[in-house]
Motif scaffolding. Structure first.
Motif, PDB file in Angstrom:
ATOM      1  N   ALA A  54       0.844  -1.200   0.000  1.00  0.00           N
ATOM      2  CA  ALA A  54       0.000   0.000   0.000  1.00  0.00           C
ATOM      3  C   ALA A  54       0.877   1.247   0.000  1.00  0.00           C
ATOM      4  O   ALA A  54       1.859   1.320   0.725  1.00  0.00           O
ATOM      5  CB  ALA A  54      -0.917  -0.004   1.217  1.00  0.00           C
ATOM      6  N   ALA A 114     -10.169   5.743  -0.736  1.00  0.00           N
ATOM      7  CA  ALA A 114      -9.589   5.070  -1.915  1.00  0.00           C
ATOM      8  C   ALA A 114     -10.582   5.067  -3.070  1.00  0.00           C
ATOM      9  O   ALA A 114     -10.206   5.275  -4.233  1.00  0.00           O
ATOM     10  CB  ALA A 114      -9.187   3.647  -1.551  1.00  0.00           C
ATOM     11  N   GLU A 115     -11.838   4.840  -2.740  1.00  0.00           N
ATOM     12  CA  GLU A 115     -12.866   4.811  -3.791  1.00  0.00           C
ATOM     13  C   GLU A 115     -13.000   6.196  -4.425  1.00  0.00           C
ATOM     14  O   GLU A 115     -13.066   6.340  -5.658  1.00  0.00           O
ATOM     15  CB  GLU A 115     -14.180   4.337  -3.173  1.00  0.00           C
ATOM     16  CG  GLU A 115     -15.274   4.033  -4.179  1.00  0.00           C
ATOM     17  CD  GLU A 115     -16.025   5.289  -4.605  1.00  0.00           C
ATOM     18  OE1 GLU A 115     -16.310   5.413  -5.811  1.00  0.00           O
ATOM     19  OE2 GLU A 115     -16.304   6.159  -3.744  1.00  0.00           O
ATOM     20  N   ARG A 130      -0.998  -2.416  -6.921  1.00  0.00           N
ATOM     21  CA  ARG A 130      -1.191  -1.497  -5.790  1.00  0.00           C
ATOM     22  C   ARG A 130      -0.088  -0.447  -5.841  1.00  0.00           C
ATOM     23  O   ARG A 130       0.260   0.052  -6.902  1.00  0.00           O
ATOM     24  CB  ARG A 130      -1.207  -2.285  -4.484  1.00  0.00           C
ATOM     25  CG  ARG A 130      -2.405  -3.228  -4.376  1.00  0.00           C
ATOM     26  CD  ARG A 130      -2.305  -4.157  -3.189  1.00  0.00           C
ATOM     27  NE  ARG A 130      -3.533  -4.940  -3.031  1.00  0.00           N
ATOM     28  CZ  ARG A 130      -3.875  -5.987  -3.790  1.00  0.00           C
ATOM     29  NH1 ARG A 130      -3.060  -6.403  -4.752  1.00  0.00           N
ATOM     30  NH2 ARG A 130      -5.007  -6.630  -3.588  1.00  0.00           N
ATOM     31  N   ASP A 166      -3.993  13.777   1.248  1.00  0.00           N
ATOM     32  CA  ASP A 166      -3.646  12.365   1.073  1.00  0.00           C
ATOM     33  C   ASP A 166      -2.164  12.167   1.407  1.00  0.00           C
ATOM     34  O   ASP A 166      -1.393  13.117   1.575  1.00  0.00           O
ATOM     35  CB  ASP A 166      -3.913  11.961  -0.385  1.00  0.00           C
ATOM     36  CG  ASP A 166      -4.188  10.473  -0.528  1.00  0.00           C
ATOM     37  OD1 ASP A 166      -4.106   9.749   0.469  1.00  0.00           O
ATOM     38  OD2 ASP A 166      -4.471  10.043  -1.664  1.00  0.00           O
ATOM     39  N   ARG A 222     -10.793   8.547  -4.483  1.00  0.00           N
ATOM     40  CA  ARG A 222      -9.550   8.845  -5.218  1.00  0.00           C
ATOM     41  C   ARG A 222      -9.610   8.202  -6.610  1.00  0.00           C
ATOM     42  O   ARG A 222      -9.279   8.821  -7.621  1.00  0.00           O
ATOM     43  CB  ARG A 222      -8.356   8.309  -4.433  1.00  0.00           C
ATOM     44  CG  ARG A 222      -6.999   8.750  -4.963  1.00  0.00           C
ATOM     45  CD  ARG A 222      -5.872   7.975  -4.303  1.00  0.00           C
ATOM     46  NE  ARG A 222      -5.834   8.090  -2.869  1.00  0.00           N
ATOM     47  CZ  ARG A 222      -5.779   7.053  -2.028  1.00  0.00           C
ATOM     48  NH1 ARG A 222      -5.775   5.814  -2.490  1.00  0.00           N
ATOM     49  NH2 ARG A 222      -5.757   7.238  -0.722  1.00  0.00           N
ATOM     50  N   GLY A 223     -10.059   6.948  -6.616  1.00  0.00           N
ATOM     51  CA  GLY A 223     -10.113   6.226  -7.883  1.00  0.00           C
ATOM     52  C   GLY A 223     -11.133   6.810  -8.842  1.00  0.00           C
ATOM     53  O   GLY A 223     -10.911   6.842 -10.061  1.00  0.00           O
ATOM     54  N   THR A 236     -11.279   3.130   3.094  1.00  0.00           N
ATOM     55  CA  THR A 236     -11.866   2.499   1.894  1.00  0.00           C
ATOM     56  C   THR A 236     -12.617   3.533   1.051  1.00  0.00           C
ATOM     57  O   THR A 236     -12.534   3.523  -0.181  1.00  0.00           O
ATOM     58  CB  THR A 236     -12.832   1.366   2.314  1.00  0.00           C
ATOM     59  OG1 THR A 236     -13.732   1.890   3.301  1.00  0.00           O
ATOM     60  CG2 THR A 236     -12.083   0.183   2.858  1.00  0.00           C
ATOM     61  N   ASP A 295      -0.572   4.446   0.301  1.00  0.00           N
ATOM     62  CA  ASP A 295      -1.328   5.604   0.769  1.00  0.00           C
ATOM     63  C   ASP A 295      -1.530   5.606   2.282  1.00  0.00           C
ATOM     64  O   ASP A 295      -2.369   6.338   2.776  1.00  0.00           O
ATOM     65  CB  ASP A 295      -2.690   5.633   0.067  1.00  0.00           C
ATOM     66  CG  ASP A 295      -3.504   4.366   0.302  1.00  0.00           C
ATOM     67  OD1 ASP A 295      -2.966   3.431   0.929  1.00  0.00           O
ATOM     68  OD2 ASP A 295      -4.662   4.301  -0.137  1.00  0.00           O
ATOM     69  N   ASP A 296      -0.776   4.791   2.997  1.00  0.00           N
ATOM     70  CA  ASP A 296      -1.034   4.645   4.431  1.00  0.00           C
ATOM     71  C   ASP A 296       0.260   4.909   5.207  1.00  0.00           C
ATOM     72  O   ASP A 296       1.219   4.131   5.110  1.00  0.00           O
ATOM     73  CB  ASP A 296      -1.538   3.221   4.706  1.00  0.00           C
ATOM     74  CG  ASP A 296      -2.001   3.038   6.136  1.00  0.00           C
ATOM     75  OD1 ASP A 296      -1.591   3.845   7.000  1.00  0.00           O
ATOM     76  OD2 ASP A 296      -2.756   2.083   6.397  1.00  0.00           O
TER      77      ASP A 296
END
Lengths: 441, 446
Positions: free
Chosen positions: B60, B357-358, B133, B370, B360-361, B354, B62-63
């Protein structure tokens, strides 16, 4: 008077009463730890045995001088040792002779003339075999002794057995010498006579390379390098801070290993052999990993080799050292040292005595610095700060460790080794530091 | 009068001390200092971190919690030395050019913390997973790896350059994990094995660690609190590391400041809902306009040169941020305050990871604060990371960049770099080797 002496010699040799007992001495001369003179005598005897049945062995003694500092007694000692090694009716002449008197020797038995001298920091012994010749009725008519049938010479590093014929040396710091650059990741060092020339080899075991060099007097000459991955694969679970050990065995092999590698390696006569264990335990045998530490119980390096000593206690170690220390009588014993991971104490044992040092660093080395037959323990200091590091030298006498001297090493001590003894000074202590290889002697 | 031997000793010591100065500089650029004594084994390190409990996925990007802890659990195929040259870590050797591509071979005998033996199938699985990822940043340029039919421990990169493969696989975003990897119960070859606990994670020493088991026996990681709680825990000696400081009310006695590595960048994204403010480059202009002073206290290393930015003019908007990262939430509050005026209000809206992320996508947001994890040392890796953060497809064909300064790179992207997130704070005096925040190397002095 000279005439009388010649006659006495001839008669004595004809009827020499003290003969060596027949025995399998030559088999006993097999490679293994023993004193320098004993091993040299064995090798000489092995070389001349076929040409000198029932020989008379005469030691040649030179008066002690700076060039030949051995005391004259070494001549007879070597003659006796060679005669014993020859066995089968060989006998030793009970006096040390000089070369001029050798011409008057007349013997119906082969004559083996043994001469011992210093060659640098090694002891060199030679044997010459002369054909039998009858005593002349008139000493003036005795023919010159002539050329030898055979001449052989062998060298061996000094040890306590040979050193008892040399003036004693003190354990004292005389000089620091920078030997040269080293890899920055040296984890173990070994120093010894690897090729039988009497010149010390220094092996620096890093995490990537093992580097060989020679140390003669004050001069270090780097030599060959071998990449360790060619010798042993990476261990499936190496240790973050490697545990490592190396030593040059009495059989002139370099045994080395570290926790980085799947197994230890034995280097002898240019060939590498993988051992069954992870680390050698200097002095003999090998060591196994016990979790993140070393088991206190020595193991065999290969399935054919015996384990040479008992466990040093029951708690695991994070540093080990050892060596074969020769006594003044030529007997060899394995001395081991190890640092307990739990409290940083070091235990030293030679099979009959043991001693404990309350606190020491993780770099250890063992050897006989002054050649008196009693081992010295060399340790680093227990610090993670290179500027605060140093080495301390202790002598082990019975069950007592006595500090002899300490030296500040502000570049940090990464590995230590004790070289074989030197003729006129303390044996060098080689150390890998943050600034390369240095020697204290 | 000195005798001869004493003179020799002095000369030798002088030489040693003189040489010390020369080698210190050499060591600084060449390799880290090597410990001399032994690092003590055992002990428990207690961490109280201002992050919510969540999956620990080494791939990952983004964390920040993953950037902090995943390297303790999972290892890379290659490691970089001080000169940034790759050398084998979990790989048996450097990538080798063979017929049909470049071969990467695993070391024999690798076993995960939970006892799974690893081979080429795990290697391919890991890299395909990483590529989908965060690992896309460094893997997108390379062809997808395939099994090597002739070598069970190997994978092949068809038509790939060996040096490029080694560089990419040195990224922590391409760490090796076993097939069937579950980030909720992570299992790999790192110094520790992560075990979920009621308060967060317990990292237990991994006896199978492929690069060496940790010195510490365990690390107790308490999660879920905010920044104040993390500081309070350190001050009251319930934690051994003070996150961003030495205490909430007063500095803990004996606390030692420390600075760890850069974890990545805090970025401001502008999305579809921002209208014309989502144009590439505007996000960086907006980030430049945020006053620096309030940000620095939250562990952000700000760009060295201050630029005059642009004030937000997009009207009322939500600034989305991951609720799982109170540190980012606090930063978002500062950004929102800077963007808000009497005429418009920017509101901080923490959302689950979650949902973030959604959004962002799908690009369905106006503003988003972010995190972009650093995939490697500064330089080209910075370019690849920011490109991939904007759009993974961009990382497949990266442009030549005149500068690798993150704020310069971002001027062509719909995101702006606020600053670099660095681990810093204070440590208990008996905790050592924290500088790299490689938890496997940390030890506690008795």
């Amino acid at each position: 008077m000279a005439r009388l002496a010649s006659l006495v010699l001839a008669l004595s040799l004809t009827a020499a009463p003290c003969r060596a007992a027949p025995a399998d001495h030559l088999a006993a001369c097999a490679r293994g730890p023993s004193g320098a003179l004993s091993e040299l005598a064995c090798k000489l005897a092995r070389a001349v045995a076929a040409d000198a049945p029932n020989a008379v062995v005469v030691g040649v003694a030179a008066p002690p001088s700076s060039a030949t500092p051995f005391k004259p007694g070494i001549a007879v000692d070597m003659a006796v040792k060679v005669a014993l090694a020859l066995g089968h009716g060989a006998s030793a002449w009970p006096l040390g002779e000089d070369r001029a008197r050798l011409g008057r020797f007349a013997s119906p038995r082969p004559l083996v003339v043994v001469e011992t001298r210093l060659a640098g920091d090694a002891v060199e012994a030679s044997a010459q075999v002369f054909a039998p010749r009858a005593a002349a009725s008139e000493p003036r008519t005795l023919a010159p002794i002539g050329d030898p049938l055979l001449r052989v010479a062998e060298r061996h590093a000094l040890d306590a057995e040979a050193r008892r014929f040399l003036p004693p040396v003190p354990i004292a710091l005389r000089e620091f010498i920078r030997l040269g650059a080293s890899d920055g990741d040296v984890v173990a060092l070994a120093c010894g006579d690897l090729d039988g020339t009497g010149v010390f080899s220094v092996a620096s075991v890093g995490r990537t390379f093992v580097t060989f060099g020679t140390l003669a007097s004050r001069k270090y000459t780097p030599g060959a390098r071998r990449e360790e991955r060619e010798l042993a694969p990476v261990a499936p679970v190496p240790l973050r801070e490697p545990l490592a050990a190396a030593w040059i065995t009495p059989e002139r092999a370099l045994d080395f290993g570290s926790s980085d590698r799947a197994h230890a390696t034995r280097f002898a006569a240019g060939r590498a052999l993988g051992l069954d264990a992870r680390l050698p335990w200097p002095g003999g045998g090998c060591a196994a990993l016990d979790g993140l530490l070393l088991s206190p119980r020595p193991t065999a390096c290969t399935k054919d080799e015996p384990v040479r000593s008992e466990a040093l206690g029951s708690e695991p170690f994070d540093a080990i050292a050892g060596g074969v220390v020769v006594g003044r009588d030529g007997s060899a014993r394995v001395v081991r040292a190890a640092r307990r991971a739990a409290d940083g104490s070091v235990v030293v044992a030679d099979g009959s005595h043991s001693a404990r040092l309350e606190h020491a660093g993780a770099q250890l080395a063992l050897g006989d610095l002054d050649g008196d037959g009693a081992p010295e323990l060399v340790t680093s200091l227990d610090t993670l700060d290179p500027k605060a590091d140093g080495i301390v030298v202790y002598s082990l006498t019975g069950s007592t460790l006595t500090e002899r001297f300490r030296v500040v090493v502000p570049a940090g001590v990464k590995a230590l080794a004790v070289c074989p003894e030197a003729a006129d000074r303390m044996a060098p202590v080689v150390m890998a530091t943050g600034l390369g290889l240095w020697a204290v002697r | 009068m000195k005798n001869r031997s004493a003179t020799r000793v002095d000369r030798g010591r002088r030489a040693l001390f003189t040489a010390l100065g020369a080698a210190a500089a050499e060591a600084f650029v060449a390799r880290p200092a090597q410990p001399l004594g032994r690092a003590p084994l055992g002990g428990t390190l207690r961490l109280s971190l201002p992050f919510a409990r969540g999956p620990l996925d080494p791939h990952a990007a983004d964390d920040p919690l993953v950037a902090l802890l995943a390297p303790a659990v999972a290892d890379t195929l290659f490691a970089l030395d001080a000169e940034q040259n790759p050398h084998p870590a979990l790989a048996a050797e450097l990538p080798r050019a063979v017929t049909g591509g470049t071969r990467v071979t695993l070391r024999a005998g690798l076993v995960t913390a939970r006892g799974k033996a690893l081979d080429g199938r795990d290697l391919v699985f890991s890299l395909i997973r990483a590529r989908a990822r965060g690992g896309a940043a460094v893997l997108a340029e390379l062809p997808p790896p395939v099994r090597d039919p002739s070598e069970p421990l190997a994978a092949l990169f068809p038509n790939a350059d060996a040096k490029a493969v080694a560089g990419a696989l040195a990224s922590p975003l391409c760490a090796l994990v076993p097939r069937g990897f579950d980030p909720k119960s992570p299992d790999a070859t790192g110094a520790f094995r992560a075990v979920p606990s009621p308060t967060g994670f317990v990292l237990e020493r991994n006896p199978n660690a492929a690069r060496g088991p940790a010195y510490l026996a365990r690390v107790e990681v308490a999660l879920g609190g905010d920044l104040a709680e993390a500081l309070r825990a350190f001050e009251s000696e319930h934690a051994d590391i003070g996150w961003l400081g030495a205490g909430l009310y007063r500095a803990r006695a004996g606390a030692v400041p420390f600075q760890g590595p850069n974890l990545g960048w805090v970025v401001l994204r502008t999305g579809h809902d921002a209208g014309r403010w989502s144009a590439p480059g505007l996000a960086q202009d907006l980030a430049d306009g945020v006053p620096h002073a309030p940000l620095a206290q939250f562990g952000l290393v700000l760009p060295a040169t201050a630029r005059t930015g642009t004030a937000w003019g997009g009207g009322n908007a939500d600034l989305l941020v991951a609720a799982s990262s109170p540190q980012l939430v606090e930063l978002a509050k500062s950004v929102a305050a800077a963007f808000s005026t009497q005429a418009q209000r920017v509101s901080v809206r923490p959302v689950p990871a979650t949902e973030l992320a959604e959004r962002r996508g799908s690009n369905r947001f106006a503003l988003m604060l972010d995190f972009v994890r650093s995939p490697g040392p500064p330089g080209r890796a910075t370019l690849l990371a920011l490109l991939a953060a904007a759009n993974p497809a961009l990382a497949a064909r990266p442009p030549r960049a005149p500068s690798y300064d993150p704020t310069d790179i971002a001027r062509t992207l719909p995101l702006g770099v606020l600053g670099t997130l660095r681990v810093s704070g204070a440590r208990a005096p008996n905790v050592h080797a924290l500088d790299g925040f490689q938890l496997g190397n940390v030890f506690i002095a008795p």
